[in-house]
Design an enzyme around this catalytic site. Structure first.
Site, PDB file in Angstrom:
ATOM      1  N   THR A  53      15.064  -8.473  22.354  1.00  5.90           N
ATOM      2  CA  THR A  53      16.469  -8.156  22.608  1.00  5.90           C
ATOM      3  C   THR A  53      17.305  -8.310  21.347  1.00  5.90           C
ATOM      4  OG1 THR A  53      16.248  -8.826  24.927  1.00  5.90           O
ATOM      5  CG2 THR A  53      18.475  -8.775  24.013  1.00  5.90           C
ATOM      6  N   GLY A 105       9.270 -13.594  22.682  1.00  2.00           N
ATOM      7  CA  GLY A 105       9.075 -12.391  23.489  1.00  2.00           C
ATOM      8  C   GLY A 105      10.370 -11.664  23.741  1.00  2.00           C
ATOM      9  N   CYS A 106      10.980 -11.916  24.893  1.00  2.00           N
ATOM     10  CA  CYS A 106      12.136 -11.132  25.322  1.00  2.00           C
ATOM     11  C   CYS A 106      13.399 -11.442  24.534  1.00  2.00           C
ATOM     12  CB  CYS A 106      12.352 -11.328  26.819  1.00  2.00           C
ATOM     13  SG  CYS A 106      10.931 -10.765  27.801  1.00  2.00           S
ATOM     14  N   VAL A 107      13.580 -12.690  24.094  1.00  2.00           N
ATOM     15  CA  VAL A 107      14.717 -13.002  23.225  1.00  2.00           C
ATOM     16  C   VAL A 107      14.576 -12.265  21.900  1.00  2.00           C
ATOM     17  CG1 VAL A 107      15.806 -14.844  21.871  1.00  2.00           C
ATOM     18  CG2 VAL A 107      15.287 -15.210  24.295  1.00  2.00           C
TER      19      VAL A 107
END
Length: 245
Positions: free
Chosen positions: A188, A183-185
């Site tokens: 990013t 998800g966020c990793v």
């Protein structure tokens, strides 16, 4: 015309988690080159909060019974490696940046379509008695001068002050850890690559709820957007930077 030979290192690195034939196909298609580390990195610690980690290392189903965003003991296993990265980054004097999902009580909170993709509704905190869902765990708490960006979206680049922060400090590369890998990793890392930063994701210092999306996201990053490397390799690079400084 004969087919090119698949680079053996690309296959060997991932064959414990994926079919060899698929890895050979990716390698033959030209994916998997190393970007290498930059000389002016920043460490990004993504969403290592009580919400995503829980207040203790519970098995995953027990963890999500307390807080459905939690990654349970998988997150806590990664925390030991995150601590190693933090110590190395601080010794090297590089910027350290954290992210946390914006608290729903914040007037700036903008949930967008989060509620359309899960059954949790508004993220109202799920650590009974804690009230610290969107705070960084005490075990890896920010040090003096280290910033925590609140975010509403998966990527740490979206709707935060991160881009300007990196430019002001002359950063040329990113070392990313935290959760979730898929998800966020992942978001990013892709945005970091899109902003022309060299991206490295520390493998053991990244976590997710279940294995399949975790390894698939790391593989995709390693093939297309950055380097997925062992934490020890990152620590050695930061030590070398400190020595040269």
């Amino acid at each position: 015309m004969s087919a090119p030979t698949a680079p053996a290192d690309v296959v060997a690195k991932w064959e414990a988690h994926f079919p060899r034939e698929e890895l050979e196909t990716l390698a033959l298609a030209g994916y998997g080159n190393r970007l290498g580390f930059g000389t002016r990195p920043a460490l990004l610690v993504v969403d290592a909060t009580y919400s995503f980690c829980g207040a203790e290392p519970l098995p995953i189903r027990d963890a999500i019974a307390v807080n459905r965003r939690s990654c349970g003991d998988r997150a806590w296993a990664a925390l030991e490696y995150i601590r190693e990265l933090l110590a190395a980054a601080r010794a090297a004097g590089i910027p350290v940046v954290y992210s946390a999902m914006r608290d729903p009580v914040d007037p700036a909170y903008e949930p967008g379509l989060w509620g359309a993709k899960n059954t949790r509704g508004v993220e109202d905190g799920g650590s009974p008695g804690e009230g610290r869902d969107n705070e960084i765990l005490d075990e890896i708490a920010p040090g003096p001068g280290e910033i925590v960006f609140a975010k509403d979206k998966p990527s740490l680049f979206v709707g935060t002050g991160l881009p300007g922060y990196l430019v002001a400090r002359g950063v040329d590369s990113l070392i990313i850890c935290g959760g979730t890998s898929s998800g966020c990793v992942y978001a990013t890392a892709v945005d970091g690559f899109s902003h022309n930063y060299r991206v490295a994701v520390a493998r053991e210092a990244s976590f997710d709820r279940v294995d399949t999306p975790h390894w698939a996201a790391l593989l995709d990053i390693d093939m297309k957007y950055g380097d997925v490397v062992g934490t020890a390799e990152v620590v050695a690079h930061l030590a070398a930077l400190r020595t040269r400084a």
